[in-house]
Design a protein around this motif. Structure first.
Motif, mmCIF file in Angstrom:
data_model
loop_
_atom_site.group_PDB
_atom_site.id
_atom_site.type_symbol
_atom_site.label_atom_id
_atom_site.label_comp_id
_atom_site.label_asym_id
_atom_site.label_seq_id
_atom_site.Cartn_x
_atom_site.Cartn_y
_atom_site.Cartn_z
ATOM 1 N N PRO B 156 -2.280 57.067 -0.117
ATOM 2 C CA PRO B 156 -2.206 57.992 -1.254
ATOM 3 C C PRO B 156 -2.812 59.370 -0.981
ATOM 4 C CG PRO B 156 -3.693 56.155 -1.701
ATOM 5 C CD PRO B 156 -2.997 55.840 -0.431
ATOM 6 N N GLU B 157 -3.700 59.468 0.053
ATOM 7 C CA GLU B 157 -4.296 60.786 0.336
ATOM 8 C C GLU B 157 -3.238 61.797 0.744
ATOM 9 O OE1 GLU B 157 -5.661 57.576 1.131
ATOM 10 O OE2 GLU B 157 -6.236 58.231 3.138
ATOM 11 N N VAL B 158 -2.103 61.268 1.213
ATOM 12 C CA VAL B 158 -1.052 62.148 1.711
ATOM 13 C C VAL B 158 -0.663 63.212 0.698
ATOM 14 C CG1 VAL B 158 1.414 62.117 2.228
ATOM 15 C CG2 VAL B 158 -0.116 60.583 3.414
ATOM 16 N N ILE B 159 -0.719 62.882 -0.588
ATOM 17 C CA ILE B 159 -0.201 63.835 -1.570
ATOM 18 C C ILE B 159 -0.965 65.149 -1.590
ATOM 19 C CG2 ILE B 159 0.831 62.138 -3.115
ATOM 20 C CD1 ILE B 159 -1.568 62.502 -4.924
ATOM 21 N N ASN B 160 -2.217 65.126 -1.147
ATOM 22 C CA ASN B 160 -2.973 66.381 -1.150
ATOM 23 C C ASN B 160 -2.949 67.104 0.184
ATOM 24 O OD1 ASN B 160 -3.903 66.602 -3.802
ATOM 25 N ND2 ASN B 160 -5.334 64.916 -3.422
ATOM 26 N N ALA B 161 -2.208 66.558 1.140
ATOM 27 C CA ALA B 161 -2.223 67.150 2.478
ATOM 28 C C ALA B 161 -1.150 68.229 2.588
ATOM 29 C CB ALA B 161 -1.979 66.070 3.514
ATOM 30 N N TYR B 162 -1.351 69.122 3.546
ATOM 31 C CA TYR B 162 -0.291 70.056 3.930
ATOM 32 C C TYR B 162 0.525 69.403 5.038
ATOM 33 C CZ TYR B 162 -2.435 73.895 1.376
ATOM 34 O OH TYR B 162 -2.922 74.708 0.396
ATOM 35 N N PRO B 163 1.807 69.768 5.154
ATOM 36 C CA PRO B 163 2.646 69.094 6.146
ATOM 37 C C PRO B 163 2.072 69.071 7.560
ATOM 38 C CG PRO B 163 4.007 70.458 4.750
ATOM 39 C CD PRO B 163 2.588 70.699 4.347
ATOM 40 N N HIS B 164 1.434 70.191 7.984
ATOM 41 C CA HIS B 164 0.988 70.211 9.374
ATOM 42 C C HIS B 164 -0.155 69.245 9.634
ATOM 43 C CE1 HIS B 164 -1.986 72.934 7.575
ATOM 44 N NE2 HIS B 164 -2.755 72.578 8.581
ATOM 45 N N GLN B 165 -0.725 68.692 8.570
ATOM 46 C CA GLN B 165 -1.829 67.756 8.772
ATOM 47 C C GLN B 165 -1.339 66.333 9.000
ATOM 48 O OE1 GLN B 165 -3.607 68.933 5.061
ATOM 49 N NE2 GLN B 165 -5.322 69.926 6.113
ATOM 50 N N LEU B 166 -0.021 66.111 8.862
ATOM 51 C CA LEU B 166 0.516 64.764 9.022
ATOM 52 C C LEU B 166 1.221 64.639 10.370
ATOM 53 C CD1 LEU B 166 2.140 64.412 5.500
ATOM 54 C CD2 LEU B 166 -0.127 63.688 6.226
ATOM 55 N N SER B 167 1.312 63.415 10.861
ATOM 56 C CA SER B 167 2.039 63.213 12.110
ATOM 57 C C SER B 167 3.544 63.264 11.832
ATOM 58 C CB SER B 167 1.671 61.864 12.709
ATOM 59 O OG SER B 167 2.247 60.837 11.940
ATOM 60 N N GLY B 168 4.322 63.421 12.905
ATOM 61 C CA GLY B 168 5.770 63.536 12.764
ATOM 62 C C GLY B 168 6.381 62.370 12.001
ATOM 63 N N GLY B 169 5.963 61.167 12.338
ATOM 64 C CA GLY B 169 6.504 60.000 11.676
ATOM 65 C C GLY B 169 6.173 59.986 10.190
ATOM 66 N N MET B 170 4.968 60.427 9.843
ATOM 67 C CA MET B 170 4.572 60.447 8.433
ATOM 68 C C MET B 170 5.378 61.482 7.655
ATOM 69 S SD MET B 170 0.515 60.108 8.826
ATOM 70 C CE MET B 170 -0.253 59.498 7.348
ATOM 71 N N ARG B 171 5.586 62.644 8.276
ATOM 72 C CA ARG B 171 6.384 63.671 7.590
ATOM 73 C C ARG B 171 7.801 63.162 7.342
ATOM 74 N NH1 ARG B 171 5.474 68.661 11.284
ATOM 75 N NH2 ARG B 171 4.536 67.052 12.524
ATOM 76 N N GLN B 172 8.310 62.442 8.327
ATOM 77 C CA GLN B 172 9.652 61.902 8.165
ATOM 78 C C GLN B 172 9.705 60.935 6.980
ATOM 79 O OE1 GLN B 172 10.738 60.738 12.054
ATOM 80 N NE2 GLN B 172 12.717 61.720 11.859
ATOM 81 N N ARG B 173 8.653 60.126 6.849
ATOM 82 C CA ARG B 173 8.636 59.185 5.730
ATOM 83 C C ARG B 173 8.480 59.921 4.405
ATOM 84 N NH1 ARG B 173 4.133 55.364 7.112
ATOM 85 N NH2 ARG B 173 3.920 56.409 9.110
ATOM 86 N N VAL B 174 7.733 61.025 4.411
ATOM 87 C CA VAL B 174 7.596 61.817 3.179
ATOM 88 C C VAL B 174 8.972 62.346 2.768
ATOM 89 C CG1 VAL B 174 6.676 63.958 2.220
ATOM 90 C CG2 VAL B 174 5.195 62.452 3.522
ATOM 91 N N VAL B 175 9.751 62.820 3.744
ATOM 92 C CA VAL B 175 11.074 63.347 3.414
ATOM 93 C C VAL B 175 11.970 62.241 2.863
ATOM 94 C CG1 VAL B 175 13.143 64.382 4.393
ATOM 95 C CG2 VAL B 175 10.913 65.226 5.054
ATOM 96 N N ILE B 176 11.840 61.055 3.418
ATOM 97 C CA ILE B 176 12.633 59.945 2.883
ATOM 98 C C ILE B 176 12.201 59.650 1.453
ATOM 99 C CG2 ILE B 176 13.087 57.478 3.144
ATOM 100 C CD1 ILE B 176 12.922 57.965 6.185
ATOM 101 N N ILE B 203 10.180 51.332 12.471
ATOM 102 C CA ILE B 203 9.455 51.335 11.204
ATOM 103 C C ILE B 203 10.271 52.041 10.123
ATOM 104 C CG2 ILE B 203 7.443 52.320 10.047
ATOM 105 C CD1 ILE B 203 5.969 51.871 12.773
ATOM 106 N N ILE B 204 10.784 53.207 10.462
ATOM 107 C CA ILE B 204 11.510 53.984 9.461
ATOM 108 C C ILE B 204 12.779 53.257 9.032
ATOM 109 C CG2 ILE B 204 12.836 56.106 9.173
ATOM 110 C CD1 ILE B 204 10.596 57.495 10.734
ATOM 111 N N LEU B 205 13.477 52.697 9.992
ATOM 112 C CA LEU B 205 14.718 51.991 9.640
ATOM 113 C C LEU B 205 14.420 50.779 8.759
ATOM 114 C CD1 LEU B 205 16.792 52.167 12.937
ATOM 115 C CD2 LEU B 205 17.048 53.526 10.873
ATOM 116 N N SER B 206 13.352 50.037 9.077
ATOM 117 C CA SER B 206 13.088 48.869 8.222
ATOM 118 C C SER B 206 12.725 49.290 6.818
ATOM 119 C CB SER B 206 11.994 47.956 8.768
ATOM 120 O OG SER B 206 11.560 48.325 10.002
ATOM 121 N N LEU B 207 11.999 50.434 6.695
ATOM 122 C CA LEU B 207 11.648 50.897 5.358
ATOM 123 C C LEU B 207 12.895 51.289 4.573
ATOM 124 C CD1 LEU B 207 8.507 52.989 6.270
ATOM 125 C CD2 LEU B 207 8.548 50.889 4.943
ATOM 126 N N ILE B 208 13.818 51.989 5.229
ATOM 127 C CA ILE B 208 15.048 52.376 4.529
ATOM 128 C C ILE B 208 15.834 51.122 4.119
ATOM 129 C CG2 ILE B 208 17.275 53.544 4.757
ATOM 130 C CD1 ILE B 208 16.029 55.512 6.604
#
Lengths: 285, 333, 327, 335
Positions: B156-176, B203-208
């Motif tokens: 849940p901390e993700v909601i207060n983060a700026y995009p550059h603070q997240l890893s590539g995989g996390m940003r991808q999940r945020v976009v999904i 991971i991303i495919l299983s989540l989708i």
């Protein structure tokens, strides 16, 4: 699919030919033409004073009886020499400092970058004016350029530093290394094409900067006022109230030539840059 | 049988580009494509890069921004409230207000770089509400957000983060998570997992997959990787040089690929625990400015016949849901 | 296995700084040891996720990144202490292939200039005809020819072609070891196999050792004879590929193998769901086993002490489960 | 130590370093003059027959000796010089306007200059960037391209040349008078300020008219590029209305331009010196000109010192403020 920008196509473009001919024309007028005249155009009262342009005095004359048609090329030549010397000196310093900083260890880098920062922050023009004024009796045209070069290398050095540091990270540097190239050869073969482009931008940028400084310092009178330059010509015109007296040509002619020179130089640079880098550009894909 | 919810008829388009500022050429990226997407299914679009898959996705979604140009074709959408709309007849304003994100949402290519770098993640979500004029209680929005994020295993901390603070995989999940915000009935995902390593991809495919099984929405999945299609799809359409060359149920296609291109795609795949020498496909997709005459695949096709070089093959229907565009299966003239 | 004919990596550690002025350090590589003998041609795969340190390890072997401790011995010489002509010798013996074919070559330089440089500077050949013959020969290995590439710039080729050109350039010096850094990850699946097949063919034909870095375990199995699995800067398992695949010893290898997607829709229902762990710098800072926080078998000791790298019938593994360590 | 404090200290040290180096240069300049300043000017003042009493001349001589410490060793002279400038702020008498001190003259002109400088740099920055973003987003391609051509054509021309041309145009073609007049005595601060603004209007106009090109060209390029950025396209596909997208483009492309605002201040500084002189605006530029005309070295060095302090402070402010505006750039060591 790539579009190859051919040399012939580039040379024959009007946007290249026009500035090129203006540029060459100005160089001939200011460097070769003054060699052919017997009198010193800076001398006073060899022509009738304050005449507007006419068929006899093409660009008119000054209040001190100087023929602008003869005076302007000399002034232009001196201004161009000043700015060119300034550009050469500043580029030499900027490139050595920038590249040494980018390629060396942390302590040398920190020292050089701090020095660069200081030079960037120092107010160049007031400093130049004070220096020029104090030593006005000892100044020569090349010396003016050298002093400007010594003060104006801050921003170019910063740019060179960042270009080289990012080039260093590119993978193709490793490919060159494993092709058996020594460090200096990598610099020549891989860095040079990128730097060449910046060299051009750098030289032109510093030249216009130096021209601006020369003109401004001269208008303030902080210059060796006996030397004929575009700046001192403007200064004397204002000193003798050319505007109040309505002698517009005294100001307008030098300004027009200076503007033509600066603009043709700038457009040439833009066009050459386009040509050199069209090779690496892929138009779509 | 499931209902069709998106019908594409004879879509045709591409890019108009200027080369060297002078010559104008047309890159014919999508050539006469007809497809349907059904309720609650995953339709995969396969093919190498440079075959027009992404262009097709953009055309279906309605993201027609120059130089992309649609020359003909129609797209019908059965909306949530039971109406049929012809998407390319609607004005961009109507599509924006009523269709995008509500009926149909989009996961773009290189999705790890599509977030606004100056906005916190929560503001990017709130903005989407604002774009669609939705009034929502702030606390409720936050709760909803945390739900969506946790369903994609994001802390849940993700909601207060700026995009550059997240890893590539996390940003991808945020976009999904963003694209699933209003629970749309259709999601178009354009290469959602390229540029990540296999573990993150899994991971991303299983989540989708998990989301889709719960929501019963339809997914259109574009990928050049056939193993992604094997894992995700119900039906798969294979695209080559702007044409759909084969469509069919994913089990049938993988068991018995008909078109030589499909066969090559599947044969070039490396399986776990398999060391037998595989054959790749030589060459590359043709230049879409001047595609070869006849069947566009013939220069690379091991079965190319005379007719393939002259005439374009027809779409042959072979049994239920199975189409192939190849002279090998057409009654030869 | 003799020292004079092998590549020995001893206790390699590389620190990277982060934070203010890079003063805080974490280990991108932590005590990595690996012996590769050069008698027989073989392909050794370095496998791991993004951020496992596999590319850094490869660069250390190349000699372009200096380790903070430990060393790399090639045929008895410390790679990072070579001087003068020995540097050239090492560049002749070891050649790289990079991940992004569009970044491998300078976009402002002609491709063939790289080939001529390599032949001239590393092989020391000056004769023009001989140079052309060598270049053409190398290009034929990858299905190209000198005529195809001469005078052209990188943007005139496709990614697959560039990657083959990159391989051909590396072959010019007749290297003993080829270091391939994810050479196929930027390419389409159909082209991948072609590149992999070329590498396999080269191994046999030219009697080479190829160190191949990848994150994709299915291609790793296809191409590799040996596999080294890395996780967050540590080498967790090393052994012959078939053995590692049949019975992975380290829990991480097992999880990695599970994540492979099979191109067969019939198998898909069997895949377990994997939950992600946020890739954190914290995992690099753990003193013990980096995988401990995700490991189903983790014990207390795993969080405190780095397990030893032990040999179990021809395989090496770094895990407390295979020791008789008692708390 | 907290990294933030460390960063601030580091930057402040750099500013101090710049000021120190500027002072050292001033010192070297004053020492390397091809003549002894004190003697030369006193003799010059006397020979000009100015109505100075012997007492006044003595005072001036003493002040100069004190300032320069001419009778002491060079290191001591340097330390005295540093102390005078940096700590007591004492710069000695102005030669031309004796017995007024250099500091007093500069202090009087400074508010005028700062008002003009700030107004000019902020307004031309706003105008340039504002038109730039509009030009990038407008449908009227022709208008925006013409604007761009104009800006590109004017950009490389030195400001001095433009200012002189403008003066010629203004006085000879429009035949308008050049405003003059300087300090007004005995007015309240507000009256003074209003008067100042009125007087600043004209030089301001010149500075803005020729000052927006750089901002325009870079902003237009930036906004055009921004329009193609993935996150802008993505927001469009999310259904963002045109208004929101424009705002987003503006917000994201204005950020890097803050650097040019502060750098612009030092560029405008040069321009404003000239404009002040050309249009008789009683600021630093005007003072500098009279210092040069009257060979007033002390005043020149004082102005040089103020210019150094001003640019050093402006850069320091930029360095400290920029990370606040852009979340991607944090102070080193923070988050």
């Amino acid at each position: 699919m790539a579009y190859v920008y051919r040399f012939k196509e580039f040379v024959l473009k009007p946007s290249f030919l026009l500035p090129l001919s203006i540029f060459i024309g100005i160089l001939i007028y200011s460097f070769i033409f003054p060699q052919t005249i017997a009198i010193n155009p800076g001398r006073w009262y060899y022509a009738p004073p304050a005449l507007p342009p006419s068929s006899k005095y093409l660009f008119g004359t000054t209040s001190m009886g100087q023929d602008l048609f003869l005076l302007v090329p000399l002034a232009l030549r001196n201004t161009i020499v000043i700015s060119f010397v300034a550009a050469v000196i500043s580029v030499l310093i900027a490139w050595s400092v920038g590249s040494i900083a980018a390629l060396s260890s942390s302590i040398v880098r920190v020292v050089l970058l701090t020095l660069t920062d200081v030079i960037c922050v120092l107010p160049g023009l007031p400093l130049l004016m004070v220096i020029f004024y104090i030593w006005r009796d000892f100044l020569t045209i090349p010396l003016i350029g050298i002093i400007m070069g010594l003060i104006g290398w801050g921003f170019p050095a910063r740019a060179i530093y960042s270009i080289i540091s990012s080039l260093r990270q590119r993978t193709f540097i490793y490919t060159s290394y494993f092709s058996g190239l020594a460090i200096y050869k990598i610099i020549v073969k891989d860095f040079a094409p990128y730097l060449l482009r910046y060299l051009m931008i750098n030289v032109v940028g510093t030249m216009t900067w130096a021209i601006g400084n020369e003109v401004t310092a001269s208008i303030f009178g902080a210059m060796k006022m006996e030397e004929v330059t575009i700046g001192t010509t403007i200064h004397w015109a204002m000193y003798y109230q050319a505007i109040l007296l309505g002698l517009w040509w005294w100001l307008a002619i030098p300004v027009v030539f200076l503007v033509m020179f600066v603009l043709s130089l700038y457009v040439l640079m833009v066009e050459i840059d386009k040509y050199l880098f069209a090779r690496a550009r892929v138009t779509w894909g | 049988m499931a209902r069709d919810i998106l019908i594409m008829n004879n879509l045709d388009g591409g890019y108009e580009v200027f080369i060297g500022g002078k010559r104008r050429v047309f890159v014919h990226a999508v050539d006469n494509v007809s497809l349907t997407l059904r309720d609650s299914e995953v339709l995969g679009i396969a093919g190498e890069s440079g075959c027009g898959k992404s262009t097709l996705a953009k055309m279906i979604y309605g993201a027609i921004v120059p130089p992309l140009l649609v020359r003909s074709g129609s797209i019908f959408l059965y909306t949530r409230d039971g109406n049929v709309v012809e998407l390319n007849r609607l004005s961009i304003e109507e599509v924006r207000k009523k269709i995008w994100w509500l009926e149909m949402s989009y996961i773009p290519q290189n999705s790890m770089n599509v977030l606004n770098p100056l906005k916190r993640i929560k503001d990017q979500f709130i903005n989407v509400f604002k774009y669609h004029n939705m009034e929502m209680d702030k606390n409720e929005v936050m709760r909803h957000l945390k739900d969506i994020l946790s369903s994609l295993s994001l802390p849940p901390e993700v909601i207060n983060a700026y995009p550059h603070q997240l890893s590539g995989g996390m940003r991808q999940r945020v976009v999904i998570a963003l694209s699933l915000l209003f629970n749309p009935r259709i999601v178009i995902a354009d290469e959602p997992t390229t540029a990540v390593d296999v573990v993150t991809q899994r991971i991303i495919l299983s989540l989708i997959r998990e989301w889709r099984e719960n929501s019963k929405s339809s997914l259109m999945l574009i990928s050049h990787d056939m193993s992604v299609h094997a894992y995700m799809d119900d039906r798969v359409a294979v695209m080559y040089a702007g044409n759909i060359v084969e469509v069919g149920n994913v089990f049938d296609v993988f068991k018995e690929p008909l078109h030589p291109y499909t066969r090559a795609l599947i044969e070039s795949l490396i399986r776990k625990g398999d060391k037998t020498i595989r054959k790749g496909l030589a060459g590359q997709p043709p230049d879409l400015v001047n595609p070869p005459p006849g069947c566009r695949f013939h220069p690379r096709c091991p079965f190319a016949m005379d007719i393939c070089r002259r005439e374009e093959p027809p779409a042959v229907s072979l049994g239920k849901d199975r189409y192939v565009k190849c002279w090998l299966y057409a009654s030869k003239r | 296995m003799s020292i004079n004919n092998s590549l020995i990596i001893e206790n390699l550690t590389k620190l990277y700084g982060y934070g203010l002025l890079g003063l805080k350090k974490f280990k991108v590589l932590d005590s990595i040891s690996l012996n590769i003998d050069l008698e027989k041609p073989k392909i050794v795969v370095l496998a791991g996720e993004t951020g496992s340190g596999k590319t850094t390890l490869l660069r250390v072997i190349m000699g372009v990144v200096k380790p903070d401790s430990g060393r790399v011995m090639y045929k008895g010489y410390d790679v990072h202490r070579l001087k003068g002509s020995m540097v050239r010798w090492y560049r002749r013996e070891v050649q790289p292939i990079f991940q992004d074919p569009y970044e491998t070559f300078n976009p402002l330089r002609r491709i063939d200039s790289y080939f001529r440089d390599t032949v001239r500077n590393i092989c020391g050949i000056r004769n023009g005809d001989e140079i052309e013959r060598r270049i053409d020969e190398a290009l034929r290995f990858v299905g190209l020819s000198l005529d195809r590439i001469s005078g052209k710039y990188p943007h005139e080729f496709s990614g697959g072609e560039l990657q083959r050109i990159s391989i051909a350039r590396a072959l010019l010096t007749n290297p003993k070891i080829l270091l391939a850094d994810e050479p196929v990850s930027m390419l389409d699946a159909t082209l991948r196999v072609n590149i992999l097949n070329i590498l396999k063919y080269l191994k046999e034909k030219l009697n080479m050792v190829i160190i191949y870095v990848t994150h994709d375990l299915s291609t790793a199995y296809y191409i590799g004879d040996y596999i080294a699995v890395m996780y967050r800067g540590t080498l967790v398992e090393y052994g012959p590929t078939s053995k590692v695949y049949q019975e992975p010893k380290h829990p991480y290898t097992y999880a990695l193998l599970e994540s492979i997607l099979e191109p067969d829709p019939a198998l898909r229902e069997k895949y377990p769901l994997i939950k992600p762990s946020a890739l954190e710098i914290k995992e690099f800072l753990i003193y013990g086993c980096r995988y401990a926080s995700r490991c189903p078998y983790a014990k207390d000791v795993c969080f405190r002490k780095l397990p030893p790298f032990i040999e179990i019938d021809g395989e090496y593994v770094r895990c407390w489960r295979y020791t008789n360590y008692k708390e | 130590m907290h990294p933030l404090i460390k960063y601030v200290l580091q930057r402040a040290l750099l500013a101090l370093l710049v000021i120190w180096i500027g002072l050292t240069i001033s010192f070297i300049l004053s020492r390397l003059m091809p003549f002894n300043a004190a003697d030369l000017f006193i003799s010059r003042l006397v020979s000009q027959g100015s109505a100075l009493t012997g007492e006044e001349i003595e005072v001036m001589k003493r002040q100069l000796m004190e300032l320069y410490g001419l009778d002491k060793p060079i290191i001591v002279q340097y330390l005295i010089f540093l102390k005078n400038y940096m700590i007591t702020g004492e710069m000695g008498p102005s030669f031309a306007f004796f017995p007024t001190s250099a500091r007093e003259i500069i202090g009087k002109a400074l508010p005028w200059s700062i008002t003009l400088l700030l107004l000019a740099s902020v307004i031309s920055w706003l105008v340039g960037n504002g038109i730039g973003v509009l030009a990038a987003l407008t449908r009227h391609r022709k208008v925006s391209n013409i604007l761009e051509d104009v800006a590109i054509a004017f950009q490389p021309i030195p400001f001095a040349v433009l200012a002189v041309s403008f003066l010629v145009f203004y006085a000879l073609v429009l035949k308008l008078p050049i405003p003059s007049g300087g300090y007004v005595g005995g007015a309240t601060a507000i009256e003074m300020f209003i008067y100042m603004l009125r007087r600043a209007l004209f030089p301001l106009l010149v500075l803005v008219v020729f000052g927006w090109f750089g901002g325009f060209v870079s902003m237009k390029a930036l906004a055009l590029k921004m329009r193609e950025e993935d996150f802008i396209v993505y927001s469009f596909l999310q259904g963002a209305p045109t208004r929101s997208i424009r705002l987003m483009i503006f917000r994201n492309s204005i950020l890097p331009q803050f650097t040019s605002l502060v750098l612009g201040i030092s560029r405008v500084f040069v321009g404003s010196l000239l404009v002040e002189y050309l249009f008789n605006y009683p600021g630093i530029g005007y003072v500098l000109q009279s210092a040069i005309a009257n060979a007033d070295y002390n005043l020149m060095l004082g102005i040089l010192f103020f210019a150094t302090v001003a640019t050093a402070l402006a850069t320091l402010i930029l360095d400290l403020v920029y990370p606040l505006i852009d979340p991607r750039i944090r102070y080193p060591g923070q988050g």
